[in-house]
Design an enzyme around this catalytic site. Structure first.
Site, short mmCIF file in Angstrom:
data_model
loop_
_atom_site.label_atom_id
_atom_site.label_comp_id
_atom_site.label_asym_id
_atom_site.label_seq_id
_atom_site.Cartn_x
_atom_site.Cartn_y
_atom_site.Cartn_z
N GLU A 1 1.07 -0.96 -0.33
CA GLU A 1 0.18 0.02 -0.26
C GLU A 1 1.32 1.19 0.36
O GLU A 1 1.87 1.16 0.58
CB GLU A 1 -0.93 0.15 1.31
CG GLU A 1 -1.35 -1.59 0.98
CD GLU A 1 -2.68 -1.10 2.21
OE1 GLU A 1 -3.28 -2.16 2.49
OE2 GLU A 1 -3.25 -0.34 3.23
N CYS B 1 2.94 8.74 2.06
CA CYS B 1 2.83 7.79 2.88
C CYS B 1 3.32 6.37 2.68
O CYS B 1 2.71 5.97 1.71
CB CYS B 1 1.73 7.85 3.74
SG CYS B 1 1.58 7.12 4.69
N CYS C 1 4.27 -6.43 9.05
CA CYS C 1 5.83 -5.86 9.89
C CYS C 1 5.45 -6.86 11.62
O CYS C 1 4.19 -6.80 11.26
CB CYS C 1 5.16 -4.05 11.19
SG CYS C 1 6.02 -3.85 11.75
N CYS D 1 3.09 -4.47 17.17
CA CYS D 1 2.40 -3.19 18.07
C CYS D 1 0.40 -3.69 18.01
O CYS D 1 0.05 -3.91 16.96
CB CYS D 1 2.65 -1.95 17.95
SG CYS D 1 4.09 -1.43 17.44
N CYS E 1 -1.94 -1.23 16.30
CA CYS E 1 -1.97 -1.15 15.14
C CYS E 1 -2.08 -2.54 13.73
O CYS E 1 -1.80 -3.44 13.61
CB CYS E 1 -0.56 -1.06 13.98
SG CYS E 1 0.24 -1.26 12.32
N GLU F 1 8.42 -1.53 9.91
CA GLU F 1 9.32 -0.55 9.90
C GLU F 1 10.42 -0.40 10.03
O GLU F 1 11.50 -1.39 9.34
CB GLU F 1 9.16 -1.54 11.36
CG GLU F 1 10.96 -1.47 12.68
CD GLU F 1 11.25 0.17 12.63
OE1 GLU F 1 9.28 0.66 13.29
OE2 GLU F 1 11.46 0.99 12.78
N SER G 1 9.55 7.11 9.95
CA SER G 1 8.38 7.11 11.58
C SER G 1 9.33 5.52 11.66
O SER G 1 9.38 4.52 10.72
CB SER G 1 7.39 7.44 11.44
OG SER G 1 6.55 6.78 12.73
N LEU H 1 6.25 6.89 19.85
CA LEU H 1 6.64 6.46 21.61
C LEU H 1 5.89 5.89 22.68
O LEU H 1 5.46 4.89 23.24
CB LEU H 1 6.82 7.81 21.94
CG LEU H 1 7.81 8.49 22.97
CD1 LEU H 1 8.89 7.40 23.38
CD2 LEU H 1 7.83 9.85 23.96
N HIS H 2 4.45 7.02 22.16
CA HIS H 2 2.82 5.78 22.97
C HIS H 2 2.91 5.41 23.81
O HIS H 2 1.65 5.52 24.59
CB HIS H 2 2.78 4.73 22.08
CG HIS H 2 2.68 4.58 20.41
ND1 HIS H 2 2.01 6.39 19.13
CD2 HIS H 2 2.31 4.24 19.45
CE1 HIS H 2 2.33 6.07 18.25
NE2 HIS H 2 3.49 4.70 18.30
N ASN I 1 -7.04 5.39 16.24
CA ASN I 1 -8.57 5.04 14.86
C ASN I 1 -7.94 3.82 15.17
O ASN I 1 -7.59 2.96 15.40
CB ASN I 1 -7.73 5.51 13.51
CG ASN I 1 -7.52 6.79 13.73
OD1 ASN I 1 -8.32 7.19 13.43
ND2 ASN I 1 -5.69 7.26 13.12
N CYS J 1 -12.17 5.01 4.19
CA CYS J 1 -10.93 6.75 4.95
C CYS J 1 -10.78 5.41 6.55
O CYS J 1 -10.06 6.33 7.22
CB CYS J 1 -12.72 6.69 5.65
SG CYS J 1 -13.18 7.86 3.86
N1 SAH Z 1 6.69 1.14 12.22
C1 SAH Z 1 6.76 2.31 11.72
C2 SAH Z 1 6.58 3.21 10.64
C3 SAH Z 1 4.82 3.07 10.28
S1 SAH Z 1 3.81 2.79 11.58
C4 SAH Z 1 6.43 3.09 13.56
O1 SAH Z 1 5.66 2.68 13.83
O2 SAH Z 1 6.64 4.73 13.45
C5 SAH Z 1 3.14 4.86 11.78
C6 SAH Z 1 2.29 5.38 12.34
O3 SAH Z 1 0.72 4.85 12.64
C7 SAH Z 1 3.06 5.65 13.70
O4 SAH Z 1 3.32 6.46 14.87
C8 SAH Z 1 2.10 4.10 14.45
O5 SAH Z 1 1.95 3.80 15.58
C9 SAH Z 1 0.71 5.25 13.93
N2 SAH Z 1 -0.83 4.43 13.96
C10 SAH Z 1 -0.34 2.83 14.09
N3 SAH Z 1 -1.82 2.28 14.12
C11 SAH Z 1 -2.65 3.48 14.41
C12 SAH Z 1 -4.01 3.67 15.56
N4 SAH Z 1 -4.72 2.19 15.20
N5 SAH Z 1 -4.29 4.59 15.30
C13 SAH Z 1 -3.41 5.80 15.28
N6 SAH Z 1 -2.21 5.88 14.92
C14 SAH Z 1 -1.73 4.67 14.46
FE1 SF4 Z 2 4.93 -2.30 12.45
FE2 SF4 Z 2 4.89 0.32 13.32
FE3 SF4 Z 2 2.31 -0.93 13.15
FE4 SF4 Z 2 3.97 -1.13 14.96
S1 SF4 Z 2 3.33 0.26 14.61
S2 SF4 Z 2 3.03 -3.05 13.67
S3 SF4 Z 2 6.02 -0.77 14.41
S4 SF4 Z 2 3.98 -0.72 11.30
#
Ligand code: SAH
Ligand code: SF4
Length: 372
Positions: free
Chosen positions: A117, A130, A137, A141, A144, A185, A214, A238-239, A313, A356
């Site tokens: 994508e 993007c 990945c 996480c 995600c 990642e 990122s 960071l989160h 989201n 969306c």
């Molecule tokens: N792997 C890298 C880059 C891809 S993710 C990383 O984790 O930074 C890009 C961004 O989308 C990151 O900040 C990630 O935490 C965020 N992201 C992932 N899932 C999300 C969600 N459900 N809601 C909002 N942001 C999210």
């Molecule tokens: Fe991978 Fe980034 Fe999603 Fe974490 S937030 S699973 S590092 S794409």
């Protein structure tokens, strides 16, 4: 992050829809896309041509967007016939979906038939892409969609560069900004990402300052990126404001204490002179309380950084909640009061429309690109 595609990831070779995919032997050849003008010059010389053909080839690949060497009409028919099977490395648009605000998500089919994508995010002044750096990945996480979908393979440099050319061609407008926030990642694929930054900068002409990588943080790789002395923005996911909370959300954080990650980020600032962006997804009642804001502010005190708050989201696999607007505003204000540079961007509500839903991470991406 982007939601894992529901498209079949590996279709059968007999499928007509992908009958033009390359054979395994052809896939082993490194395509021309992503190569510098010097490397292309070397390639034409190796193939019996004068050096100036290298510059021509560079223009036809990056400006005219050729998909096959057969299209380069300034080359003789005879030579074209000899090299026309050598791959340029372009993907095919498998599917595109446009959201009401003009954002377009692309599913691109690679040479081996796998689907990735990429997203084009237009605004008055910018066209941000993007890009994905991996197929899936492995970091897993919890919040995600990509992380829930598992991992297939790393992308090659040319497969990253191709995403940008594809969006640029489809929008018929120059791409101004790049965010490595699609699938994957980036720092698990550092060499290909560094190669893509070079090519996007030197071959396509996008300023390094317009690019954001990122990462969730891979030990040692932020320093490795800093050693490249590139002018890109580093965004660190960071989160969480403490190690225990971060480990709950990001499994790999167990092997990489928050203090070590922040030390590496400090080194990045020292080595590059660039500030770091910290991404912080706000999850209702989990990391969005007043004590978290206070803890985050204290961790980041004196740090040359910018915090980007991303209201969560929702994805279907887990039941985290997006905080109320008031909670988001309270958190933001608390950071501001402590002198932390902070921004937040709301996406347009929580439409149930799947396209969306999957594009909301791209909204987060645009926030980063406009904040830097
Ligand atoms: N792997 C890298 C880059 C891809 S993710 C990383 O984790 O930074 C890009 C961004 O989308 C990151 O900040 C990630 O935490 C965020 N992201 C992932 N899932 C999300 C969600 N459900 N809601 C909002 N942001 C999210
Ligand atoms: Fe991978 Fe980034 Fe999603 Fe974490 S937030 S699973 S590092 S794409």
């Amino acid at each position: 992050m982007l939601a894992a595609t529901t498209e079949p990831q590996l279709e059968s070779k007999s499928d007509n829809a992908r009958s033009d995919d390359d054979s395994p032997q052809e896939i082993a050849v490194v395509p021309l896309l992503g190569r510098s003008i010097e490397a292309l010059t070397e390639w034409v010389i190796q193939h019996g041509q004068p050096a100036y053909r290298g510059k021509q080839l560079h223009q036809w690949i990056y400006q005219k967007g050729i998909r096959s060497l057969d299209e380069v009409t300034v080359f003789s028919k005879k030579w074209r016939a000899e090299v026309s099977g050598f791959p340029v490395g372009r993907s095919h648009i498998h599917h595109r979906s446009e959201s009401p605000d003009g954002t377009i998500k692309y599913l691109l089919r690679l040479r081996d038939g796998l689907i990735i994508e990429a997203v084009g995010i237009p605004s008055d002044k910018r066209l941000t892409v993007c890009v994905s750096s991996q197929i899936g990945c492995p970091m897993g996480c919890d919040f995600c969609a990509t992380g829930k979908g598992g991992f297939t393979r790393n992308l090659e440099t040319y497969e990253i560069v191709d995403q940008v050319l594809t969006v640029q061609e489809d929008f018929q407008r120059r791409v101004s900004n790049i965010v490595f926030m699609g699938m994957g990642e980036p720092l698990l694929n550092t060499e290909a990402v560094i190669g893509a930054v070079r090519s996007l900068n030197q071959d396509i002409g996008i300023g390094q300052r317009m690019m954001t990588v990122s990462t969730v943080g891979i030990p040692g790789h932020i320093r490795r990126l800093a050693e490249q002395q590139m002018q890109i923005t580093l965004a660190v996911s960071l989160h969480a404001s403490n190690q225990a909370l971060r480990t709950r959300l990001i499994p790999s954080a167990k092997q990489y204490p928050l203090s070590a990650l922040l030390d590496e980020c400090r080194d990045y600032v020292k080595m590059t002179g660039r500030r770091v962006t910290f991404e912080y997804i706000l999850l209702a009642d989990l990391n969005d309380r007043s004590e978290h804001a206070a803890e985050l502010a204290s961790e980041l005190r004196g740090f040359q950084s910018h915090v980007n708050l991303i209201p969560y989201n929702p994805i279907s696999e887990v039941d985290y909640q997006r905080p109320s607007r008031a909670r988001v505003e309270g958190f933001t204000q608390q950071l501001k009061d402590k002198g932390i540079a902070v921004s937040v961007r709301y996406s347009r509500g929580l439409e149930k429309d799947a396209a969306c839903g999957q594009l909301r991470a791209s909204k987060a991406a645009e926030t980063i690109s406009t904040a830097s």
